[in-house]
Structures are given as structure tokens and as C-alpha cells.
Design an enzyme around this catalytic site. Structure first.
Site, PDB file in Angstrom:
ATOM      1  N   GLY A 280       2.835 -39.376  35.347  1.00 43.97           N
ATOM      2  CA  GLY A 280       3.783 -40.201  35.437  1.00 43.97           C
ATOM      3  C   GLY A 280       3.706 -41.198  34.493  1.00 43.97           C
ATOM      4  O   GLY A 280       3.905 -42.467  34.630  1.00 43.97           O
TER       5      GLY A 280
ATOM      6  N   GLY B 102       6.512 -43.661  33.439  1.00 42.64           N
ATOM      7  CA  GLY B 102       7.104 -44.582  34.448  1.00 42.64           C
ATOM      8  C   GLY B 102       6.416 -46.156  34.242  1.00 42.64           C
ATOM      9  O   GLY B 102       6.007 -46.504  33.252  1.00 42.64           O
ATOM     10  N   GLN B 103       6.802 -46.925  35.273  1.00 35.44           N
ATOM     11  CA  GLN B 103       6.638 -48.374  35.062  1.00 35.44           C
ATOM     12  C   GLN B 103       5.051 -48.504  34.941  1.00 35.44           C
ATOM     13  O   GLN B 103       4.726 -49.480  34.044  1.00 35.44           O
ATOM     14  CB  GLN B 103       7.253 -49.228  36.400  1.00 35.44           C
TER      15      GLN B 103
ATOM     16  N   ASP C 104       4.299 -36.239  31.730  1.00 36.28           N
ATOM     17  CA  ASP C 104       5.774 -36.809  32.540  1.00 36.28           C
ATOM     18  C   ASP C 104       6.466 -35.630  32.676  1.00 36.28           C
ATOM     19  O   ASP C 104       6.578 -34.779  31.867  1.00 36.28           O
ATOM     20  CB  ASP C 104       6.129 -38.112  32.257  1.00 36.28           C
TER      21      ASP C 104
ATOM     22  N   ASP D 149       5.438 -31.070  35.267  1.00 37.09           N
ATOM     23  CA  ASP D 149       6.171 -31.182  36.785  1.00 37.09           C
ATOM     24  C   ASP D 149       4.890 -31.059  37.853  1.00 37.09           C
ATOM     25  O   ASP D 149       4.374 -29.937  38.005  1.00 37.09           O
ATOM     26  CB  ASP D 149       7.081 -30.457  36.771  1.00 37.09           C
TER      27      ASP D 149
ATOM     28  N   TYR E 125       8.686 -42.335  51.966  1.00 36.14           N
ATOM     29  CA  TYR E 125       7.448 -42.731  50.824  1.00 36.14           C
ATOM     30  C   TYR E 125       6.255 -43.061  51.650  1.00 36.14           C
ATOM     31  O   TYR E 125       5.175 -42.729  51.131  1.00 36.14           O
ATOM     32  CB  TYR E 125       8.030 -43.775  49.931  1.00 36.14           C
TER      33      TYR E 125
ATOM     34  N   LYS F  41       2.460 -41.618  51.439  1.00 33.44           N
ATOM     35  CA  LYS F  41       1.386 -42.375  51.169  1.00 33.44           C
ATOM     36  C   LYS F  41       0.262 -42.425  52.192  1.00 33.44           C
ATOM     37  O   LYS F  41      -0.899 -42.342  51.918  1.00 33.44           O
ATOM     38  CB  LYS F  41       1.665 -43.919  50.515  1.00 33.44           C
TER      39      LYS F  41
HETATM   40  N1  SER Z   1       7.329 -50.794  44.892  1.00 28.89           N
HETATM   41  C1  SER Z   1       7.344 -50.034  46.017  1.00 28.89           C
HETATM   42  C2  SER Z   1       8.640 -49.523  46.455  1.00 28.89           C
HETATM   43  O1  SER Z   1       9.273 -50.394  46.493  1.00 28.89           O
HETATM   44  C3  SER Z   1       6.252 -50.030  46.912  1.00 28.89           C
HETATM   45  O2  SER Z   1       5.021 -49.456  46.648  1.00 28.89           O
HETATM   46  O3  SER Z   1       8.803 -48.452  46.953  1.00 28.89           O
END
Ligand code: SER
Length: 323
Positions: A12, A15-16, A38, A56, A146, A150
Site C-alpha cells: 500500500g 496510499g495516504q 502497491d 496485489d 472494515y 480490523k
Molecule cells: N480513516 C479510516 C476510515 O475512515 C478509519 O481507520 O475508514
């Protein structure tokens, strides 16, 4: 097991967080010892400053090839589908987040790797969790896919620590605010978008209500958390994969008011959408005393200092026609 981090893999990396963490790791451990990967095209600085490979994470063979080629002993696993996109594509979120994490952990076990960083999120919490000063040990009943991945990821990491003696570390990141790479598909993305829109148009329509309060963190603290946790003395760690960490918490209205101090004509309106329902299940503030005790976690940025910095950088880029 060696205790040195010599050959580092970042997933990743475009990514940010990855686009900034990769640079910090390259400065610290040597540009050619940090392999950025990535699924998508990386920014040119990432590709030019050291090795880059397309990977991937749902394909174990992709990961295996890179791990073998570069004799990887340390991984920062940042690939994930975030909360808002996850609700649109739950099967994809399960596949990327769960299988990605399981692949990384299995490779770490097979190759007896030194250390692995797999971040978690405030999304592990749910409406049954105490909302204020949320404790380290608490109810984890997330309502997003999500969050489900996690929680399962944290449990799997801790299982690999206990069962196989691996060194896996992670913290529960709040919303991350930054100006290099925009976040993709999170619930906390409004706290980034508001700065861009304030600089460009002096107005922003926020997708959560003004009284919505969430834990947030500025990118320099996010990077510091990853580096400090990974360099901490293993023998002092009681927790492993799910450290609460906290830097600041503010409502959307408080964020808008802070921006107005610098851009007096800025106006913010509120049009909550499906992401409001997600935000409502997350805490207001987080108790991070375990991280402070076990690895001296100590953030540097509050809302005022972050806002000043964000607006300085974005205004400069806007003036250069670069925003
Ligand atoms: N920034 C993330 C989200 O908004 C939280 O871990 O999904």
C-alpha cells in the site's frame, strides 16, 4: 531470530500513509533497503527513490516473489479497503483486508521474519463501546465490514505472536489528516477534504453533521507512531497489534471554526450521508495510556498547530497552480 530490520517491504505504498511512510523508512534504513509495493501506479518520487514492485496482496504468489527477490525480513502492511468503500463493496473489503493480512502473517512465519507492522483502526469499536476516553481493553463489536476485518486482523496478529513467537505490532489509527496523498474511501476523509476546499473555494459541504466528534491525527504523528512502535523494545510490550493511540478529537464544527481563524470568509454546510451512520458508531476520544507506558507514545500536533501547517502548505500549492 535476528532483531534487525534490514530488508523492508511496504504494501500500500502509494496510499495516504504509505506514500509518506516509505520516504521516512528510506531515510532511516537506506533507500535501497525499502521496497515499495502497491496495486496502483505510485507517485514518481516513490518509484525513483528506491525499488518499486506491483503487488496485489490478495495474491500470495505476488507477495512471495517479492519477499524472495529482496530477502525481506520486515513488513509494513498498509494495504486495506477503508470503511466507506468497504460498505459499498463488503466482499472486496473482506478479501483485501483479511486475506492480505493472513498472507503477510503466513509469509512472516515461513520466513521467520524479524518484525511486522499491521495497523488497526478506531473502526474496531462500535456503538456498545464507551464513547469517551475509550479504554484499551473494551467491547469490540464493530458494525462496518472494515471494522470486522480490523478486529479479526488484531486477533490473528496476537495469535501469531503467542502461537509462533513472531513480533507483530500495530496501533489503532484514528482519522489521518495529510496533504501529500488524499485518503481513499474512509469515513474521516471530510477532515482532509475540508482543507482543500477551504483553500480552493472558501466553502465546503461536509458529509457528517457539525456535532460529529471523532479522534484524528496529523500525518507527522501517524508516521512517528509507526516508527516509534516498530523501534520499541519488544520485552516492554504487553500489547502487540491493537494499541490505542490518540492525538486530538474535534467536531466538524470545531474544525470549520479553526479554519475560519485563517480564512475568515470560509463557510461550511452540512449534508450528512451514509457515512454519518458509520461515524456515529465510533468513539469521541481515546485513552492511549498503554501506548504511552509501553513505548512512550507522545503526539506533537493539536488542531491549531495542524491547521496552521495544512493551510500553509495547501495555500502555497494553490498559489503555484498546483492544487
Ligand atoms: N480513516 C479510516 C476510515 O475512515 C478509519 O481507520 O475508514
Amino acid at each position: 531470530m535476528s532483531t534487525e530490520m534490514k530488508n523492508i517491504l511496504v504494501t500500500g505504498a502509494a496510499g495516504q500513509i504509505g506514500s509518506e511512510l516509505t520516504g521516512i523508512l528510506r531515510q532511516r534504513y537506506g533507500a535501497y533497503n525499502v521496497v515499495a509495493t502497491d496495486i496502483k501506479e505510485p507517485p514518481s518520487d516513490l518509484r525513483e527513490a528506491g525499488p518499486f514492485e506491483f503487488v496485489d496482496v490478495t495474491r500470495l504468489e505476488d507477495l512471495e516473489t517479492v519477499v524472495r527477490k529482496y530477502r525481506i525480513d520486515t513488513i509494513y502492511h498498509l494495504s486495506a479497503i477503508l470503511s466507506a468503500v468497504g460498505e459499498k463493496k463488503p466482499q472486496l473489503a473482506w478479501n483485501v483486508n483479511m486475506n492480505g493480512t493472513a498472507h503477510i502473517l503466513e509469509l512472516a512465519r515461513e520466513k521467520s521474519m524479524t518484525r511486522v507492522f499491521i495497523p488497526s483502526s478506531i473502526a474496531v469499536f462500535g456503538p456498545e463501546t464507551p464513547k469517551n476516553n475509550t479504554p484499551q481493553e473494551t467491547i469490540l463489536l464493530p458494525k462496518t465490514i472494515y471494522g470486522v476485518t480490523k478486529v479479526a486482523g488484531e486477533l490473528l496478529c496476537d495469535y501469531y505472536v503467542r502461537r509462533f513467537g513472531l513480533d507483530i505490532r500495530g496501533c489503532r489509527y484514528p482519522g489521518i489528516i495529510s496533504h501529500k496523498t488524499k485518503p481513499g474511501g474512509g469515513t474521516t476523509d471530510y477532515a482532509v477534504a475540508i482543507y482543500y476546499e477551504a483553500v480552493k473555494y472558501k466553502k465546503y459541504t461536509c458529509f457528517v453533521k457539525e456535532e460529529t466528534r471523532l479522534p484524528m491525527m496529523y500525518m507527522p504523528d501517524c508516521l512517528k507512531a509507526a516508527v516509534d512502535l516498530m523501534e520499541a523494545d519488544f520485552s516492554r510490550l504487553v500489547h502487540h497489534a491493537g494499541f490505542n493511540i490518540s492525538a486530538m478529537s474535534f467536531t466538524a464544527a470545531e474544525l470549520a471554526a479553526e479554519i475560519q481563524k485563517h480564512i475568515p470568509g470560509f463557510t461550511c454546510t452540512y449534508a450528512p450521508d451514509y457515512r454519518q451512520d458509520i461515524a456515529d458508531t465510533w468513539p469521541n476520544t481515546i485513552d492511549d495510556s498503554a501506548a504511552r507506558e509501553e513505548w512512550e507514545w507522545n503526539p506533537e500536533y493539536d488542531l491549531a498547530r495542524m491547521t496552521k501547517d495544512m493551510l500553509n502548505v495547501l495555500s502555497r500549492r494553490f498559489a503555484e497552480g498546483n492544487l
